[in-house]
Design an enzyme around this catalytic site. Structure first.
Site, PDB file in Angstrom:
ATOM      1  N   ASN A  98       0.835  -1.209   0.000  1.00  0.00           N
ATOM      2  CA  ASN A  98       0.000   0.000   0.000  1.00  0.00           C
ATOM      3  C   ASN A  98       0.869   1.257   0.000  1.00  0.00           C
ATOM      4  OD1 ASN A  98      -2.500   1.465   0.300  1.00  0.00           O
ATOM      5  ND2 ASN A  98      -2.014   1.758   2.459  1.00  0.00           N
ATOM      6  N   GLY A 206      10.687   0.456  -3.568  1.00  0.00           N
ATOM      7  CA  GLY A 206      10.145  -0.748  -4.209  1.00  0.00           C
ATOM      8  C   GLY A 206       9.677  -1.758  -3.175  1.00  0.00           C
ATOM      9  N   LYS A 380      -4.531  -0.004 -13.066  1.00  0.00           N
ATOM     10  CA  LYS A 380      -3.412   0.937 -13.178  1.00  0.00           C
ATOM     11  C   LYS A 380      -3.831   2.215 -13.907  1.00  0.00           C
ATOM     12  CE  LYS A 380      -0.287  -2.067 -11.627  1.00  0.00           C
ATOM     13  NZ  LYS A 380       0.125  -1.929 -10.218  1.00  0.00           N
TER      14      LYS A 380
END
Length: 492
Positions: A98, A206, A380
């Site tokens: 998240n 990342g 996305k």
């Protein structure tokens, strides 16, 4: 490495360490304590970055994974459900990544707070799914959110609304790393602050950072003490990533010494997925190969659907004790992804990142499961959003499933132009979401709006040229049509 290169490397490293210490000196005592742990991880990554030159794989050593290492989902499903579903679920933890913002869809704040279906956000749907599991099987599956410094505050505020539900929610923050100037290889931050001149100075490194952050936060130890054995990790924007009881049974039903420590859900590649990471056999280990690691000469081969037939969905089932063991030994080996960025002012920086799936080669007994495409439903873009808001899917207890009324199981290919990129703009262009049950392909470009109860079937292409506008009238049914030019409907 020549003697000169080694000296240069040592200089870069010494300068970096000095700068990091100077940054820590600007923080409060509590903040410095957390940031020091983050910086330890960053130093390790930076050290490795300075030593690695060129792609991290030798193309000649790449092999297809052996048959038994990637099993079809149908075979896993054939083993049936666990005898005691509750006991299995009580050993599971759901972890959602998240850390991302909604900027690419024109939204402020965490991406997980964007409404995707009937006013439900990604986070609402996740919580509802787990609550439904817990109620149905009288279980106690907790939800863990890995936030970033970008999403933590907003997410925590919203969590209060779930306090009465049957889901325990834990959060922890992934690290905060300094962006580095591409030329000087030094941090661009002037202090530990994240506002003002430092707004662009930091980044979350990342999702590979999950292992270290999870351990550093104390949440991992807490869950182990509760007797939890596995985590199911996925991106919060993948609406197909729900807890699968068949895969859970497959994990739990192995003898103790043959337990899988890492299962990666993969699915068949289509032309839309050519950039997705794939599983390979490399030096006797299953390994995730990402496009960033591929030598330039082989990129086309990597993208081919014939040689690499599957890609990583980032739905992962990982053993908690194994994460603890590898972290304690400091033997988690993740390839570095170098992500170059240009900031608003034109400054070139690099971000050093890692991917959660890259750790597969460090675990014992790793495997892939080739799952149906329905377990990979990422949102996305606004094109993805149109699909999940439409009547192609029905919503049940937080889970989206393809409507039974759709004759064929494939998802239509939708490409909406730049006028639809931002969610706000997207919503104003549709009076309501069209009927898409029989749609195969939709392309929309330019200034286009849709009236109420429009129905789209087959292949529909709508193109408004620059300066033109097309209003699709209420109740219109477009089947295998190309609409172009100017079509404006005025009230009179």
């Amino acid at each position: 490495m020549t003697e000169f290169e080694e000296k240069l490397r040592q200089q870069h490293e010494a300068s970096m360490h000095r700068e990091l210490e100077a940054l820590l000196a600007t923080a409060s005592k509590a903040e410095a304590e957390v940031s020091r742990k983050d910086f330890d991880g960053f130093k390790n990554l930076f050290h490795r970055f300075l030593q690695v030159k060129g792609p991290s794989v030798d193309w000649a050593k790449i092999n297809r994974p052996p048959e038994e290492s990637i099993q079809p989902y149908e075979k896993i499903k054939g083993k049936g459900l666990p005898e005691n579903i509750t006991a299995c679920l009580n050993k599971l933890v759901v972890v959602k990544l998240n850390g991302g913002l909604g900027t690419s869809m024109g939204c402020k704040g965490p991406k997980s707070l964007i409404s995707v279906r009937n006013e439900n956000t990604f986070l609402d749907l996740t919580v509802r799914q787990i609550e439904h599991l817990n109620k149905t099987y009288d279980a106690d599956v907790p939800l863990v959110l890995m936030n970033s410094f970008n999403t933590d505050e907003d997410t925590r505020k919203i969590l209060q609304k779930y306090s009465h539900l049957r889901v325990k929610i834990h959060t922890f923050n992934q690290s905060r790393y300094p962006r580095i100037n591409k030329e000087s290889l030094l941090p661009i931050a002037k202090s530990m602050g994240v506002n003002g001149e430092n707004t662009e100075a930091w980044y979350p490194p990342g999702h590979g950072d999950i292992y270290a952050s999870f351990c550093n936060s104390g949440v991992l130890d807490k869950l182990l003490a509760e007797g939890r054995e596995y985590i199911f990790v996925s991106n919060i924007d993948n609406l197909g990533a729900t807890v699968d009881l068949y895969i859970l049974h497959h994990l739990m039903s192995q003898p103790a010494d043959k337990r899988y420590e890492f299962i990666m859900e993969v699915t068949d590649k289509t032309r839309a997925d050519v950039k997705g990471g794939t599983l390979i056999q490399y030096e006797d280990h299953l390994r995730l190969l990402e496009i960033a690691q591929v030598p330039k000469a082989h990129v086309d081969e990597f993208k081919s659907v014939t040689k690499f037939k599957i890609f990583n969905t980032n739905n992962l089932w990982i053993s908690l004790p194994a994460i603890k063991r590898l972290q304690d030994k400091n033997s988690m080996d993740l390839e570095i992804i170098v992500n170059p960025k240009t900031l608003d002012g034109g400054l070139n920086v690099i971000q050093l990142e890692t991917a959660v799936g890259a750790a597969i080669k460090s675990f014992k007994n790793a495997m892939g499961i080739n799952v149906p495409r329905s377990r990979f439903l990422p949102v996305k873009t606004s094109s993805d959003l149109l699909l999940v808001m439409s009547n192609l899917y029905s919503l049940d207890a937080g889970s989206l499933t393809m409507s039974k009324k759709r004759e064929f199981p494939t998802t239509p290919h939708v490409k909406l132009g730049s006028s639809f990129t931002k969610v706000q703009d997207f919503l104003t262009r549709f009076e309501n979401i069209p009927d898409m049950l029989e749609l195969d392909h939709l392309t929309v470009s330019g200034d286009v709006t849709f009236g109420k109860n429009v129905s789209l079937k087959g292949t529909v292409i709508i193109i408004a040229n620059h300066g033109d506008r097309i209003d699709i009238p209420a109740g219109a049914m477009l089947e295998n049509k190309i609409v172009s030019g100017n079509l404006r409907i005025l009230d009179h």
